[in-house]
Every structure is written in structure tokens, then in C-alpha cells.
Design a protein around this motif. Structure first.
Motif, short mmCIF file in Angstrom:
data_model
loop_
_atom_site.label_atom_id
_atom_site.label_comp_id
_atom_site.label_asym_id
_atom_site.label_seq_id
_atom_site.Cartn_x
_atom_site.Cartn_y
_atom_site.Cartn_z
N TYR A 122 9.67 9.17 0.27
CA TYR A 122 8.24 9.40 0.45
C TYR A 122 7.95 9.45 1.95
O TYR A 122 8.40 8.59 2.70
CB TYR A 122 7.43 8.29 -0.22
CG TYR A 122 7.65 8.24 -1.71
CD1 TYR A 122 6.80 8.91 -2.57
CD2 TYR A 122 8.73 7.53 -2.24
CE1 TYR A 122 7.02 8.88 -3.95
CE2 TYR A 122 8.95 7.50 -3.60
CZ TYR A 122 8.09 8.18 -4.46
OH TYR A 122 8.33 8.16 -5.80
N ARG A 123 7.21 10.48 2.36
CA ARG A 123 6.89 10.66 3.77
C ARG A 123 5.39 10.81 3.94
O ARG A 123 4.68 11.26 3.03
CB ARG A 123 7.61 11.91 4.33
CG ARG A 123 9.12 11.87 4.20
CD ARG A 123 9.74 13.11 4.84
NE ARG A 123 11.17 13.18 4.62
CZ ARG A 123 12.09 12.57 5.36
NH1 ARG A 123 11.69 11.84 6.40
NH2 ARG A 123 13.37 12.69 5.09
N LEU A 132 4.13 4.87 -7.25
CA LEU A 132 4.96 6.02 -7.61
C LEU A 132 4.19 6.95 -8.54
O LEU A 132 3.67 6.52 -9.57
CB LEU A 132 6.26 5.55 -8.28
CG LEU A 132 7.10 4.55 -7.49
CD1 LEU A 132 8.37 4.23 -8.25
CD2 LEU A 132 7.43 5.11 -6.12
N ILE A 171 0.59 12.23 1.71
CA ILE A 171 1.88 11.66 1.30
C ILE A 171 2.61 12.72 0.49
O ILE A 171 2.02 13.36 -0.39
CB ILE A 171 1.69 10.39 0.46
CG1 ILE A 171 1.06 9.28 1.31
CG2 ILE A 171 3.02 9.91 -0.10
CD1 ILE A 171 0.83 8.00 0.54
N GLN A 228 6.09 13.47 -1.87
CA GLN A 228 7.25 12.96 -2.59
C GLN A 228 8.33 14.05 -2.49
O GLN A 228 8.13 15.17 -2.93
CB GLN A 228 6.91 12.67 -4.04
CG GLN A 228 8.08 12.07 -4.83
CD GLN A 228 7.77 11.97 -6.31
OE1 GLN A 228 7.14 12.86 -6.89
NE2 GLN A 228 8.21 10.89 -6.93
N TRP A 275 -2.72 13.24 -6.95
CA TRP A 275 -1.43 13.90 -6.72
C TRP A 275 -1.47 15.31 -7.28
O TRP A 275 -2.11 15.57 -8.30
CB TRP A 275 -0.29 13.13 -7.41
CG TRP A 275 0.15 11.91 -6.66
CD1 TRP A 275 -0.27 10.63 -6.87
CD2 TRP A 275 1.12 11.84 -5.61
NE1 TRP A 275 0.36 9.77 -6.00
CE2 TRP A 275 1.23 10.48 -5.22
CE3 TRP A 275 1.91 12.78 -4.95
CZ2 TRP A 275 2.08 10.06 -4.21
CZ3 TRP A 275 2.75 12.37 -3.95
CH2 TRP A 275 2.84 11.03 -3.58
N ASP A 331 11.61 4.86 -0.18
CA ASP A 331 12.39 5.63 -1.13
C ASP A 331 12.37 4.93 -2.48
O ASP A 331 11.89 3.80 -2.61
CB ASP A 331 13.82 5.83 -0.64
CG ASP A 331 14.58 4.51 -0.51
OD1 ASP A 331 13.92 3.45 -0.50
OD2 ASP A 331 15.82 4.54 -0.42
#
Length: 309
Positions: free
Chosen positions: A67-68, A117, A174, A176, A221, A264
Motif C-alpha cells: 500500500y502506497r 484492507l 492510497i 493498493q 475505494w 504490506d
């Protein structure tokens, strides 16, 4: 002799035909009114032919999900943040592209989930999107205001009057991402699975811990493959070169953005910010940077360790 002459004539005719076809597809730099021409019309047709690499499951021998965070305050990411005005006729920022796709074309947005998540299992309704995009109030007596509103038919609509105010605090995304090794091509690949915008001034934002605060800031998301057709139709705002034609899809495909690691998938189910309750406050920042470097080094060394020199 006649056969040779016929062949030459045929080749000449084919070359002429190719030249005519090339001239037909050569777009002028200026339009009929004399302005610089952006080829957005042609992009509508090209967006249906987005390049996708198909990988067989049997060929994937290693994969790791990370994840960034993409911070809009980084200079390299400015082109994703600007323009912030709603009524720009030519360019839209990434947030505007996502909102238009959701409100006008029905792009599916998914809930952020109980845990951090993403699951991509529960699509958000118009009422959910309205609740997630509430603007902060200056006083308790002030009426609630929203960026996305649900109409009488339960359809999400964008409140254009609140867009410019809202986007000022929409400073991070963010993503994934899965990094995997394909033994068929002997290459390490990376693919963005999902992307989520974050709103730093969300009224329901929690202050219990760094991770819970970040989690509450997530608006929704979106599956990146669902978003790509819309990114492929939108040119990036120019960066000092009016001739450069770069779509948002190409921007992400070429990894021209700057990001930092958030964590991660691991057996503990923790992101790096989860350790703020376990590490001394004075040492927390140094600890996070150390862990970020460790994970990045592991990812970098994996492919190198496969080969002998």
C-alpha cells in the motif's frame, strides 16, 4: 517485362494509398479556430483499446501486495491535483475524473470497510457517498453540506458549488498495488488494484491513533481497472510544454508519480502506522522510515536474487 512493369505499378499504387491514409490520420496542431488542438475526440475511441497484459496463474510464482500513499503536495504529483477549479473546459484533476465517473457514468465505488484492507465487496449507495463526503461545519447550528448528494431517485449528484472548497483538503490517495514475478517472461511486474481518495478534514475523522485517523479519512475505494477507461480519455495538464500529450492512464502506467510506502499484507494485519501504540513517540518516525526502507529493499532485491552474475 510486362509482369515486372505491372508489379512496379502495383507497388506504386499501394505506396500512394498508404500515403493518402497517413495524411488522413495526421491531425493538425491547430484547430479551425486557430487554437492548439487537443485530440480528446480520438481518445474516446482509443479508450476502448487499453493495453492489458494477461498473465497466467501458473506463471506467477511470487506476489506481494503493498500500500502506497500519493501525496499531492509533492511536486511530481502536482499534475494530478491541478486544476482545482470545477469549470476548467479542457483539463480535470484526478479527483474530478473520479467524481464525474461515479456521478455521471455509474462507476462503482466501494466502502472502506471495518478494517483498513479493501474488500471490494460492498458498493456504496448514493446515500453512503453523501455521508462520506460531508463537509466540516464551523458551528453546530450550521446545516450539513455535502460534495456528493443523493437525489430523489437515489442517484449521486455532484454539488459543484462545494467542489473548489472540498478539493483543497483532498491531498492524498492510497493505492493498493500487487508486485509479482512472471516466470514465463522472467520479469517483475507491478499492477495497481485499487485507489482511494483521502480527505484530511473529514468531520468524522478519529484522533485515537494515526492508523484509525487515516482509515476514517478514506472516502471510498475504486477498482483501478474500472477507472482506466476514464483516465485514458483525460489529458494531464501541461507541465511547461504545450506539445506534450500525456493521458492520466499513461501517467500511471509509466509510474511518473511519487509515493511512499504505507505497509504490506502481513500475518499481523498491520500497517506501519499501527505501531504508533507500540513504539515510543520520539522513536516512531525513525521506526517507520526504517521499516519502509526494509520493505523497499526486499522488493528491490527479490528480482536481483533470482539471477547469478
Amino acid at each position: 517485362m510486362r509482369n515486372r512493369l505491372s508489379i512496379v505499378v502495383l507497388l506504386f499504387a499501394l505506396c500512394s494509398l498508404c500515403s493518402v491514409e497517413a495524411q488522413k490520420t495526421a491531425f493538425p496542431f491547430f484547430d479551425q479556430s486557430g487554437k492548439i488542438r487537443l485530440q480528446t475526440t480520438e481518445l474516446d475511441a482509443l479508450a476502448d483499446t487499453i493495453a492489458v497484459i494477461s498473465h497466467r496463474a501458473d506463471d506467477i510464482v511470487w506476489a506481494r501486495v503493498v500500500y502506497r500513499v500519493i501525496d499531492m503536495r509533492e511536486k511530481q504529483n502536482y499534475r494530478l491535483y491541478f486544476p482545482t477549479r470545477y469549470d476548467n473546459p479542457t483539463y480535470r484533476n484526478l479527483f474530478k475524473v473520479m467524481l464525474d465517473a461515479i456521478c455521471e457514468d455509474g462507476l462503482t465505488a466501494y466502502e472502506r470497510g471495518v478494517e483498513f484492507l479493501p474488500q471490494y465487496s460492498r458498493p456504496l449507495t448514493a446515500e453512503d457517498l453523501q455521508a462520506n463526503t460531508q463537509l466540516p461545519k464551523e458551528s453546530e447550528d450550521e446545516e450539513n453540506a455535502y460534495l456528493i448528494e443523493a437525489d430523489a431517485l437515489g442517484t449521486p449528484t455532484l454539488n459543484v458549488d462545494n467542489f473548489s472548497y472540498y478539493v483543497k483538503n483532498q491531498l492524498k490517495y492510497i493505492i493498493q498495488e500487487v508486485i509479482f514475478f512472471d516466470k514465463h517472461s522472467s520479469r517483475l511486474y507491478s499492477k495497481i488494484i485499487g485507489i482511494a481518495p483521502m480527505y484530511s478534514a473529514h468531520p468524522h475523522k478519529q484522533d485515537a491513533s494515526a492508523m484509525s485517523s487515516l482509515h476514517t479519512s478514506i472516502l471510498f475505494w475504486v477498482l483501478f481497472d474500472d477507472l482506466r477507461p476514464y483516465l485514458a480519455k483525460q489529458y494531464m495538464i501541461n507541465n511547461g510544454n504545450e506539445v506534450q500529450r500525456l493521458t492520466m492512464d499513461e501517467f500511471f502506467a509509466q509510474r511518473l508519480y511519487n509515493s511512499y510506502l504505507l505497509g504490506d499484507n502481513n500475518m499481523f494485519g498491520r500497517m506501519l502506522l499501527d505501531y504508533d501504540q507500540m513504539v515510543d513517540e520520539e522513536k516512531f518516525e525513525a521506526y517507520v522510515k526504517k521499516e519502509q526502507k526494509r520493505i523497499e529493499t526486499e522488493l528491490l532485491n527479490f528480482e536481483q536474487d533470482l539471477w547469478e552474475y
